[in-house]
Design an enzyme around this catalytic site. Structure first.
Site, PDB file in Angstrom:
ATOM      1  N   ALA A 101     -12.231   1.260   3.593  1.00  0.00           N
ATOM      2  CA  ALA A 101     -11.810   1.739   2.274  1.00  0.00           C
ATOM      3  C   ALA A 101     -10.896   0.713   1.614  1.00  0.00           C
ATOM      4  CB  ALA A 101     -11.091   3.073   2.419  1.00  0.00           C
TER       5      ALA A 101
ATOM      6  N   ARG B  39      -8.173   0.854   0.295  1.00  0.00           N
ATOM      7  CA  ARG B  39      -6.728   0.925   0.564  1.00  0.00           C
ATOM      8  C   ARG B  39      -6.344   0.113   1.802  1.00  0.00           C
ATOM      9  NH1 ARG B  39      -8.931   5.892   1.644  1.00  0.00           N
ATOM     10  NH2 ARG B  39      -8.809   6.695   3.777  1.00  0.00           N
ATOM     11  N   TYR B  40      -7.353  -0.279   2.590  1.00  0.00           N
ATOM     12  CA  TYR B  40      -7.072  -1.033   3.812  1.00  0.00           C
ATOM     13  C   TYR B  40      -7.323  -2.533   3.663  1.00  0.00           C
ATOM     14  CZ  TYR B  40      -7.260   3.622   5.913  1.00  0.00           C
ATOM     15  OH  TYR B  40      -7.045   4.937   6.213  1.00  0.00           O
ATOM     16  N   THR B  41      -8.209  -2.918   2.780  1.00  0.00           N
ATOM     17  CA  THR B  41      -8.592  -4.328   2.692  1.00  0.00           C
ATOM     18  C   THR B  41      -7.805  -5.064   1.617  1.00  0.00           C
ATOM     19  OG1 THR B  41     -10.383  -3.832   1.148  1.00  0.00           O
ATOM     20  CG2 THR B  41     -10.933  -3.816   3.488  1.00  0.00           C
TER      21      THR B  41
END
Length: 843
Positions: free
Chosen positions: A146, A148-150
């Site tokens: 997602a 929000r993580y990368t």
């Protein structure tokens, strides 16, 4: 005007009458609202075309100049605007997505993030435009983490697409809410349309432009700029074909040329594979690279399904050893399987080889167009010419403005005392500005620059700096004006800048290009079947099958044999022949017809199985049976020799049967009551040996026979007694002996030298002593010392013996026991197994 209003009023009255069931429209008409009736077909057509063009131009197709769709362009522009470049820290992908959606692309966040992800995937893009940190998916089809993580930032190469965008090199248009300006195209300092390609589905059209090698694409542009008349073959020496990020091998030179010439074509992409041996001598198929856009996980699952369903046999294990260093898939092959055949099956049945359709459709001047390779290069070169010219004009304008200011400062410094006096005598800035302009003939900009000048600029060192800078700016202006006046200099600049990009970012080609044609890369049945030694077996009831040669183990002379066929009580073995699975099988019937099929078309069966009814394979008539069969590899100019039961022989060229089908054609014209007994091939014009069932034979020179057509009936070979008939025919080859076998299993070898060559038509000489003990002759053949014999009885028992174990005896001898037959059983046929030349096997 009055007339027009009258027509509209009349139209409105008519509309009001027709829309009595529409109170909303009727009310609008009464209120004086102007209502224009339209045909629904016209409205739908217009609305659909508007939608289609919106999708085509604004969503699905790339611009030929920068190779980007609007969403890709907006992502890169947004990141550049916020300075999220290669020399800056990574930024959360969520932040980038929000920036793009909020300012440029008011659509779903998933569309924007998927665009980002693809531009960061090394297996999707030949040259990535986004430097991603984190999980951005895999070649196995795994989704990216997602947003929000990368994290992400621009790559250095992406910055080349955006280079000089601040210098008015491209046009801008308002964003969706008119709060910002967004570029209609990027300057694109390399041909991204070719380097990274594009895929998209619009309304009624689709594009599929393959990626190419950066160095090759740049060199192709340079070659076109330097020689606008360059031909496509010359271009393809520089840019030979696509270069996919996943490597592989391209097959289909004709399709590739067609695609580059017309914009549409088809190629095949094949995985790069090696066949190696492990420590145990087992073969392993190792896959290093797979075709572009193929999901490796799905491909391996498909292979597994084919193995489980026994569509592909011979695979013992599939290991996926892929890691960050690259792809490595090992397919372990079983001991007795053929790795090349399995590989061919994988190419045909799985995505180990795929077809790739090329459609080079892109946008130019807001219109979709299919481009040839040369047209793409021309369009890009023209775009770069415009960019360089506009950049030069921008730099020239900036330099001229700077020179103008410096000229004013120089005048002020040369008259510094007077300037100071004017300034001190002025009541305010405006008066000082006016006085300076009037005294020294300065512009407003020059006067303002003098008034803003710091006192430190009055030092001699600073004064010299201004004079030096003015000189440099004047040189720059002259150079820029020279560029604009000389198109060749513009071309040279384009080539130089492209060369620098190529030198900085270019790399070696990963995809090989094969000279094979598309036709040669398609696999026919023979490519998918191992060329193995088999036995073709035909029963009296016309059931046929093939068995692996190793089904029949070698035994000592006089053995009982093994069960070779499971027959009904009234069904027995009739014919036997050794062959290779890729051989042609020619079948001849008692009625003189010939049938042709491939050995691999016969059903594979066990020793016990009956096989398949021959009538289900070829078109046999009810009163027709197969009396002879033989195998050969290729049609050539060698001769066939046919012999009938009544002793007639016929010579005919093999290539007379090239058009033979399973439906059958006439092979020989038979006399009333006669039947075709045996057929052999004689490619080297050896002497012919014909033997009868009563043990008589004739040896004749082939030159005594003239070649005849298919409908001819032949000539007399030997005169037979009423109770005699022909047992077989063979050729007298060098270093061979005559082998014959009788009904009760007695066989022998005899030197052909014991039989003199005589003319045809005689009664013959003895070649086998027959009697109640050994029975009549079953068949004859020429054999070599190293050959093997496969003998089968009427009940289906088979024995495989070495020729060298059978004694050499005279022509009048009975021979020795080769196979022990049980009561009421007898030898029906035999076949010669010759490793060095299976084509010459006879029965």
């Amino acid at each position: 005007m009055t007339e027009q209003n009258g027509q509209e009023n009349e139209s409105n009255k008519t509309l009001a009458l027709n829309l009595s069931g529409r109170p909303d429209v009727a009310g609008a008409l009464k209120a004086g609202v102007r209502v224009i009736p339209v045909e629904i077909e016209d409205q739908m057509k217009e609305a659909y075309l508007d939608y289609a063009m919106s999708v085509i131009v604004g969503r699905a197709l790339p611009d030929v100049r920068d190779g980007l769709k609007p969403v890709h362009r907006r992502v890169l522009h947004a990141m550049n605007e916020r300075a999220w470049r290669s020399d800056r820290p990574y930024v959360k992908s969520a932040k980038i997505v929000g920036e793009v959606i909020g300012n440029y692309h008011p659509h779903g966040d998933s569309a924007v993030y998927e665009t980002m992800v693809r531009m960061a995937q090394t297996f999707s893009m030949r040259e990535t435009l986004i430097d991603g940190q984190g999980n951005f998916g895999s070649v196995d089809g795994d989704n990216a983490a997602a947003y929000r993580y990368t994290e992400a930032r621009l790559t250095k190469l992406a910055e080349e697409l955006l280079k000089d965008i601040e210098k008015n090199t491209v046009s801008f248009s308002p964003n969706f809410d008119d709060t910002r300006q967004q570029p209609d195209v990027l300057p694109a300092n390399f041909p991204n349309i070719l380097v990274n390609g594009s895929t998209g589905i619009a309304v009624g059209m689709a594009t599929n432009i393959p990626p190419h090698n950066l160095k090759e694409a740049v060199n192709a542009v340079i070659a076109l700029i330097q020689n606008p008349d360059i031909t496509l073959p010359e271009l393809m020496k520089i840019l030979p074909g696509p270069d996919f990020p996943t490597g592989g091998t391209i097959i289909g030179g004709e399709g590739l040329y067609q695609a580059y010439a017309t914009g549409k074509g088809s190629i095949r992409i094949r995985s790069k594979v090696d066949i190696i041996e492990n420590n145990k001598g087992r073969e392993i198929i190792v896959i290093h690279e797979i075709p572009y856009q193929v999901n490796k996980k799905n491909m391996l699952e498909k292979i597994g399904d084919l193995v489980n369903e026994k569509i592909i046999e011979g695979i013992s294990e599939i290991l996926d050893l892929s890691d960050r260093k690259g792809i490595r898939v090992e397919i372990h092959v079983k001991k007795d399987a053929n790795a090349q055949v399995i590989l061919n099956q994988l190419f045909k049945l799985t995505q180990l080889q795929v077809s790739y359709g090329i459609t080079m459709l892109a946008i130019l001047d807001n219109r979709p167009k299919i481009f040839s390779l040369k047209e793409i290069l021309k369009s890009y070169a023209e775009h770069r010419r415009e960019v360089v010219v506009k950049r030069t004009e921008f730099d020239l304008d900036k330099a001229q403005k700077r020179a103008h200011i410096l000229e004013g400062l120089r005048i002020a410094l040369e008259n510094i005392d007077e300037v100071i006096r004017i300034i001190r005598a002025s009541k305010d800035v405006r008066e000082a500005q006016s006085s300076l302009m009037a005294t020294f003939s300065l512009s407003e900009l020059q006067a303002d620059a003098i008034l803003e000048m710091r006192l430190q600029r009055l030092t001699s060192l600073e004064v010299q700096k201004i004079i030096d800078e003015l000189e440099q700016v004047r040189i720059l202006i002259a150079d820029l004006e020279d560029i604009l006046s000389k198109p060749d200099r513009v071309k040279s600049i384009i080539c130089d800048e492209l060369g620098k990009v190529s030198q900085s970012f270019g790399n070696t080609r990963t995809t090989e290009i094969s000279l094979e044609s598309l036709e040669s890369s398609t696999f026919n049945a023979e490519d998918l079947i191992a060329d193995e030694e088999v036995v073709v077996q035909l029963s009296e009831d016309m059931f046929i099958k093939r068995l692996p040669m190793d089904t029949f183990r070698r035994q000592k002379r006089g053995g009982k044999g093994v069960q070779g066929i499971s027959t009904k009580r009234e069904d027995f073995v009739k014919k036997l022949s050794s062959a290779m699975t890729h051989d042609n099988l020619m079948l001849f019937s008692n009625k003189g017809r010939a049938f042709l099929l491939k050995v691999y078309e016969l059903p594979i069966a066990t020793k016990e199985a009956r096989g398949k009814s021959l009538k289900a394979v070829i078109n046999l008539n009810d009163d027709e049976i197969i009396t002879s069969l033989f195998t050969f590899r290729n049609f050539d100019e060698s001769y066939l020799l046919m012999v009938t039961r009544e002793g007639f022989v016929k010579k005919i060229q093999l290539d007379e049967f090239t058009n033979t089908k399973k439906s059958g054609i006439i092979a020989i014209g038979l006399r009333d009551g006669d039947e075709l007994i045996d057929v052999i091939a004689n490619p080297n014009n050896y002497d012919v040996f014909i033997g009868s069932k009563n043990g008589l034979a004739i040896r004749m020179n082939l030159n005594e026979l003239r070649s005849q057509g298919r409908t001819a009936s032949g000539v007399t070979a030997m005169k037979l007694e009423d109770d005699d008939s022909i047992a077989g025919i063979t050729k007298v080859e060098p270093n061979t002996n005559l082998f014959c076998i009788s009904e009760n299993g007695f066989g022998k070898r005899t030197d052909f030298e014991e039989f003199s060559t005589k003319g045809r038509g005689g009664k013959g000489m003895t070649y086998l002593k027959i009697g109640e003990k050994n029975g009549r002759a079953v068949g004859i053949s020429s054999v070599k010392e190293e050959d093997e014999l496969l003998v089968i009885t009427q009940s289906g028992m088979a024995i495989r013996v070495e020729v060298k174990t059978i004694s050499m005896v005279g022509r009048s001898a009975m021979g020795v026991k080769v196979v022990n037959t049980k009561d009421e059983d007898f030898v029906k046929d035999f076949a010669v197994v010759r490793e060095s030349d299976s084509d010459s096997a006879e029965s």
